[in-house]
Write an enzyme that holds these catalytic residues in place. Structure first.
Site, PDB file in Angstrom:
ATOM      1  N   VAL A  25    -102.688  -8.980  11.476  1.00 35.17           N
ATOM      2  CA  VAL A  25    -103.302 -10.161  10.875  1.00 35.17           C
ATOM      3  C   VAL A  25    -104.810  -9.955  10.762  1.00 35.17           C
ATOM      4  O   VAL A  25    -105.611 -10.741  11.231  1.00 35.17           O
ATOM      5  CB  VAL A  25    -102.950 -11.473  11.628  1.00 35.17           C
ATOM      6  CG1 VAL A  25    -101.531 -11.893  11.299  1.00 35.17           C
ATOM      7  CG2 VAL A  25    -103.124 -11.322  13.138  1.00 35.17           C
ATOM      8  N   VAL A  34    -106.255  -9.008   5.436  1.00 36.60           N
ATOM      9  CA  VAL A  34    -105.259  -9.471   4.470  1.00 36.60           C
ATOM     10  C   VAL A  34    -104.134 -10.261   5.147  1.00 36.60           C
ATOM     11  O   VAL A  34    -103.725 -11.323   4.665  1.00 36.60           O
ATOM     12  CB  VAL A  34    -104.664  -8.278   3.684  1.00 36.60           C
ATOM     13  CG1 VAL A  34    -103.597  -8.760   2.716  1.00 36.60           C
ATOM     14  CG2 VAL A  34    -105.765  -7.528   2.932  1.00 36.60           C
ATOM     15  N   LYS A  61    -110.617   8.230  -2.807  1.00 38.39           N
ATOM     16  CA  LYS A  61    -110.778   7.512  -1.537  1.00 38.39           C
ATOM     17  C   LYS A  61    -111.868   8.212  -0.743  1.00 38.39           C
ATOM     18  O   LYS A  61    -112.021   9.432  -0.824  1.00 38.39           O
ATOM     19  CB  LYS A  61    -109.477   7.567  -0.730  1.00 38.39           C
ATOM     20  CG  LYS A  61    -109.368   6.486   0.330  1.00 38.39           C
ATOM     21  CD  LYS A  61    -108.770   5.207  -0.253  1.00 38.39           C
ATOM     22  CE  LYS A  61    -108.680   4.090   0.769  1.00 38.39           C
ATOM     23  NZ  LYS A  61    -107.939   2.938   0.230  1.00 38.39           N
TER      24      LYS A  61
HETATM   25  N1  PHE Z   1    -109.001  -0.998  -0.324  1.00 33.29           N
HETATM   26  C1  PHE Z   1    -108.430  -1.197  -1.610  1.00 33.29           C
HETATM   27  C2  PHE Z   1    -106.973  -0.780  -1.656  1.00 33.29           C
HETATM   28  O1  PHE Z   1    -106.521   0.063  -0.900  1.00 33.29           O
HETATM   29  C3  PHE Z   1    -109.077  -0.341  -2.617  1.00 33.29           C
HETATM   30  C4  PHE Z   1    -110.223  -0.865  -3.375  1.00 33.29           C
HETATM   31  C5  PHE Z   1    -110.917   0.024  -4.100  1.00 33.29           C
HETATM   32  C6  PHE Z   1    -110.575  -2.167  -3.421  1.00 33.29           C
HETATM   33  C7  PHE Z   1    -111.976  -0.351  -4.858  1.00 33.29           C
HETATM   34  C8  PHE Z   1    -111.614  -2.554  -4.181  1.00 33.29           C
HETATM   35  C9  PHE Z   1    -112.313  -1.672  -4.889  1.00 33.29           C
HETATM   36  O2  PHE Z   1    -106.270  -1.257  -2.485  1.00 33.29           O
END
Ligand code: PHE
Length: 366
Positions: free
Chosen positions: A181, A184, A80
């Site tokens: 909201v 997602v 991350k």
């Molecule tokens: N933000 C997404 C999650 O927490 C992570 C993600 C990583 C999405 C790489 C797309 C590509 O699930």
């Protein structure tokens, strides 16, 4: 807390600190476990109250990604990137291109995508400096907006949870509270309304409420203030904003019988899962239910093929059956659903680790 002690406790591999003074860029890239593949995870932009808060968030979220990909059947490790901004600071092109160059330096050890505070425009800036970007617009070879896939996965998880509580996955008539909201939550709200659920929404931003209401063409969609969510009388609580909303205090107030939402790291710590269970509240483990976007986006990366919506959605549509398997495992092992999800993911990682003990190429290159 010492950083390395935390990493040792949870098995993290690396923590990369990025700094560029002229842009005020401060970012932390956490790499948790790369057994399944290079580490991947979103880039989050947030104003943290301290550096340690930002580092801890990066480390926690990276670990969550390891489990999310493992349980979702994806061959990627967990990482991350957390960008620490000042309140009101809006990083622009130069900022993200510089961050892209930091990511490029890692040589493919870390791939990134969209998360809280980032979306396709930021991904395009990153992509201008590095190819190690998963979330991209369709015209740039990506899958486009992945929030829809995340919401669809959450809905599958929620239906599986409903089946556990009420013996029917039908959400018609169920009173669902969607907390948050944003990207997602608004898609999820629309899907729940289409399923004839009785939806109430809540958000710290009045603008988010307005745009959610207008998206589903219902100016009257009930809303409650952020402070009233925990003891709100509903059947399903769906946390879709930031993490850690479930703690001993909030869990003691919950009136819902099911928790299923899109937020990452919903439990303040592992012990909260026991509290939920003691109160008879069914919990769809966060990283299993919210994996939709991540697995959808990873599909083409994993296969090295152009994006195909149907093929990628097939992965998302498996989330319901994964949640059911995890509930069964929880029952047979006598553990919480959160613990069962961890076991499910760890077993897959262990199996792959064992297979990797076999060399496939000469170990010495001379
Ligand atoms: N933000 C997404 C999650 O927490 C992570 C993600 C990583 C999405 C790489 C797309 C590509 O699930």
């Amino acid at each position: 807390m010492d950083v390395t002690a935390y990493m040792e406790r949870f098995g993290h591999e690396n923590l990369v600190v990025c700094q560029e003074r002229s842009l005020g860029l401060k970012a932390f890239i956490a790499i948790h476990d790369t057994t399944l593949g290079p580490a991947a995870g979103g880039t989050r932009v947030w104003s943290y109250s301290s550096e340690w808060d930002a580092i801890e968030d990066a480390l926690r979220l990276a670990r969550g990604m390891t489990y999310k990909y493992a349980a979702g059947g994806v061959n990627l490790g967990g990482g991350k990137c957390v960008v620490m901004v000042k309140p009101g600071q809006q990083p622009g092109e130069a900022f993200f291109r510089t961050l892209g160059r930091f990511i490029e330096r890692l040589g493919g050890m870390f791939l990134t995508g969209a998360d809280v505070g980032t979306d396709l425009p930021q991904m395009k800036w990153l992509r201008s400096e590095t190819s190690k970007i998963i979330t991209l617009p369709v015209e740039w070879g990506g899958a486009g907006d992945i929030a829809l896939a995340t919401a669809r996965g959450v809905l599958h998880g929620m239906r599986a949870g409903a089946e556990k509580v009420w013996e029917t996955s039908d959400l018609a008539g169920r009173r669902v509270l969607v907390q948050g909201v944003g990207k997602v939550g608004r898609h999820l709200t629309r899907m729940l309304v289409a399923d004839n659920a009785q939806v109430t929404i809540s958000d710290v931003s009045a603008a988010a409420i307005d745009s959610c209401r207008s998206e589903i063409h219902d100016a009257e969609l009930p809303t409650i203030p952020p402070n009233d969510v925990y003891d709100y009388d509903c059947d399903i609580y769906s946390p879709c904003a930031l993490g850690k909303t479930l703690n001993p205090n909030s869990v003691s107030q919950l009136r819902a019988r099911l928790v299923a939402g899109a937020a990452n790291n919903q439990l303040e710590d592992d012990s909260v899962a026991e509290l939920l269970q003691q109160r008879g509240i069914v919990y769809v483990p966060d990283y299993v239910g919210n994996a939709g976007g991540a697995v959808y986006d990873a599909d083409r990366v994993m296969l090295g093929m152009p994006h195909d919506d149907q093929r990628a959605m097939t992965r998302v549509d498996q989330i319901g059956s994964t949640v059911r398997k995890i509930f069964d495992l929880a029952e047979s092992e006598g553990v919480t659903s959160a613990h069962a999800a961890d076991l499910y993911a760890e077993w897959r990682i262990d199996a792959v680790r064992r297979s990797q003990s076999l060399a496939v190429s000469p170990l010495i290159n001379m």
